[in-house]
Every structure is written in C-alpha cells, then in structure tokens.
Design an enzyme around this catalytic site. Structure first.
Site, mmCIF file in Angstrom:
data_model
loop_
_atom_site.group_PDB
_atom_site.id
_atom_site.type_symbol
_atom_site.label_atom_id
_atom_site.label_comp_id
_atom_site.label_asym_id
_atom_site.label_seq_id
_atom_site.Cartn_x
_atom_site.Cartn_y
_atom_site.Cartn_z
ATOM 1 C CE1 TYR A 16 43.723 38.444 27.350
ATOM 2 C CE2 TYR A 16 45.675 39.834 27.387
ATOM 3 C CZ TYR A 16 44.326 39.645 27.651
ATOM 4 O OH TYR A 16 43.592 40.668 28.202
ATOM 5 C CD GLN A 45 26.947 57.060 33.780
ATOM 6 O OE1 GLN A 45 26.486 58.202 33.915
ATOM 7 N NE2 GLN A 45 28.226 56.825 33.608
ATOM 8 C CG ASP A 96 39.458 51.151 37.531
ATOM 9 O OD1 ASP A 96 40.366 50.471 38.061
ATOM 10 O OD2 ASP A 96 39.125 51.034 36.339
#
Length: 387
Positions: A209, A31, A286
C-alpha cells in the site's frame, strides 16, 4: 493529577496526549536519546483516526497519509482478484472517520510535536516500577526516582513492566517473519499496482500500500519461519526475499527485486492477560496485547487504549486512580483480546495451501462482501463505548 508514561512509541505518545486532555500533568519517559525514524507503514482504521480527531491531530496526520479507495485480495500465482472491499469515502461515511495509511515516522512526528517539550525525558532508561498506597514510582538507570499518581507502562512487546507486575512472561514467536521495504513510486509505476492489495499463498502472504501522500510504496512480505530475530533494523540477505517468493506473480517478484534495502523481522506476540493493572500502575498497547499484524490493528488498538484511559481518568481524584484503571481495563481487555485472536485466525487463513481449504476461504471472503462491503477487518472499527 500527575501521571508518568513509560515508552514514547505510538501508544505512549497518544496516552500522554489523552491524559493531558483529561487534565493530567504528564511526564513521558523514553530510553532512546531521540525520536528516530524506524519502521515503515502503519494502517489507521477509523477506530484510530477517530481518536486522532479528538486530539485535534487528524488533519495533520491525514496531510501526510494516503487514503486507499479499496482493499483487493488476490491469488498468489497470477494475481487474480478474489474479492474487493470498499474503503475511501464510503468507509469514512460509514464509520465516522477515514481509513489512512501513513509512514510510522510521519505519525510519530505529529504526535511528538503535540507533546509539551518540557514533559519529555529522553535518554532515560527505566529499571524499576513500584508503588505504595498513595503514589506510583519509576526508578531510572541514573538512580532518579520519579513519583506520580499513576504510571502507564507503554514499553512495547518486550515490556519489562509487564514482568515486574505479573511475573516472568516472555514474548511469543508467532512462527512468522516479515520482509519489509519502501520503494519510491516512480520505481514501480509500470507495474499497475492497486491502492492496497493483499496476495494470499501457501505459507506466505504479500501486502502493499502507499504511504507519504503516495510517494512511497510500503511492502510487507510474510512467510512461515522456524526462527527470526525480533528487530526493526535486521537486514535480509541479498535476494533472500525473492527466493522465499519464487513462483509468485511477476508483479510481486518485480517489487521484491526492485526493493533496495529489505529488512527481516520475527513477529512476536504476548499471551492474553486476565488483567492489565495493579493499583496505580497499568499496561497499554503492545505491553498488554501485542498481536500479529494481519488485521492491521496493532497501532490502532494502542491508540484506542490511550483514548479509553484518558476517559477513565477524566475528573478522577488521586485516591480514585486504582478504580479508574479498573474501568479502563474492563472496557479494553475483552475488545483487544478479541482482535488478537481474529488477527491470528486471519494469518492462518492467509497461508492455506492451494486446494479445497483455500477455495473455501475465498468463498467466505466473497460471501462476506455481500454482507459487509467493508470486509472482515471492519469488525474492529466500530465506535468503542462512546469514543
């Protein structure tokens, strides 16, 4: 075999490449009007980098990454080291692939560059997905209807496809929020920061990190929260992150103080599903299993999903797609759900109050090092069913 992938995040891009490797003609629908640089650091454990090697992309990603030598767990108040776990060359030798830390945009750029340009439809919002016995369809906001042998919905934690397939099901707020920032290396050289450290404290933890070949320090500071916006672009109020970590070790406060632009986002998850697919349509990443990031496995699990999906579709005829998607889900649901649960447990353990519970947690971390020098996170790094 024709496939449509909805969503050009890390999972969608990797799925596109894995399906193409399996012989599919893939259309990728996104999108947004362009690939944008959002987010910050991503950790790629060996289960993810093993997939990148299969796609002939590992060297390019590694060239933009940092390889931590170890992970150091530290105490919030004085930075005393609780335990140190091994990474670096030993992890690569032990698991057959390296542990990398990379800027999300650098990883996305490598993946996007490998996707055939003509197969990408940017600025194309999907408003519906449906199917019949022989074909799956995607309907776009412009009214276009695209058909294929299968549709892969990699449309993120707020997945609309998940609701179209399985009914109303909202993202779940984890009651944690994260402050994130990137600092140039020359702004923190005086702080004597280790490669990769995780500082544990009451209702909070702090991670740092290096990414982009060690040029940037990636910072994630997580706190308990009653409410927080789920947004990669919402900025924290000036000094907010310092107030949240008042009393912590001076190095933590120095990093937070020197961070120029600080973003704050609410961490959301999705409840585990008993199945990910119906007919010719499946979820990935997800949309299927959004998890808290406390074992650094969110992106890695999506990448492994993509590899397993490609394996399941290789050599498959169009009529066999539903059965192939069943095989994909069968191989992945249990593993991803287990990582979801262990990540949630890790978040609980990281935030224990000072006292007997925290002391017992620290003892467990030390004891684990005696059994497995790579640490508790490494349970999810093993080879997945032949990958």
């Amino acid at each position: 075999m024709k496939a449509i992938v909805v969503g050009a995040g890390i999972g969608g891009l990797t799925a596109t490449l894995s399906l193409r490797r399996a012989g599919c003609d893939v259309t990728l629908v996104e999108q947004l009007p362009r690939f944008t640089e959002i987010g910050a650091g991503i950790q790629l454990a060996p289960n993810a980098t093993r997939v990148l090697r299969r796609l002939d992309l590992l060297d390019m990603v590694a060239a933009q990454s940092t390889r931590p030598s170890h992970l150091s767990f530290r105490t919030w108040s004085d930075g005393a080291e609780i335990v140190r776990y091994t990474l670096g060359r030993e992890a690569e030798d032990g698991f057959g692939a390296p542990y990398l830390q990379v800027h999300r945009a650098d990883l996305q750029q490598v993946l996007a560059a490998a996707v055939l340009p003509h197969s990408v439809h940017l600025n194309t919002a999907v408003v519906g997905i449906d199917q019949d016995d022989e074909c799956a369809y995607v309907t776009t906001a412009s009214g276009e209807r695209l058909g294929a042998d299968l549709v892969v919905a990699a449309d993120g934690v707020r997945s609309a496809a998940r609701q179209w397939l399985f009914g109303a099901d909202e993202a779940v707020f984890s009651h944690t929020a994260a402050y994130r920032a990137l600092l140039p290396a020359d702004e923190v050289t005086d702080l004597d920061l280790s490669d990769y450290a995780l500082w544990l404290g009451p209702d909070r933890h702090f991670v740092h990190y290096w990414v982009r070949r060690g040029e940037l320090l990636n910072v994630v500071a997580v706190v308990r929260a009653e409410a927080a916006q789920e947004s990669w672009t919402a900025q924290a109020e000036p000094g907010e992150q310092l107030r949240e970590f008042d009393g912590w070790d001076s190095r933590v406060l120095s990093v937070l103080d020197r961070a120029g632009q600080v973003f704050r986002y609410g961490i959301h998850t999705r409840s585990p599903l008993a199945r990910w697919n119906i007919g010719r349509i499946t979820l990935l990443g997800d949309s299927a299993h959004a998890m808290v990031p406390f074992q650094a496995q969110g992106a890695a699990q999506a990448i492994v999903d993509a590899a397993v999906l490609g394996d399941a579709l290789a050599g498959t005829k169009p009529a066999e797609v539903p059965a192939a998607l069943d095989r994909y889900a069968l191989r992945r649901i249990s593993a991803a759900t287990s990582v979801q649960a262990s990540s949630a447990r890790a978040g609980h353990d990281y935030h224990l109050p000072d006292g007997p519970e925290a002391q017992a947690r620290n003892a467990r971390l030390v004891a684990y090092a005696a059994e497995n020098r790579f640490g508790p996170h490494s349970a999810s790094w093993a080879v997945d069913a032949g990958l």
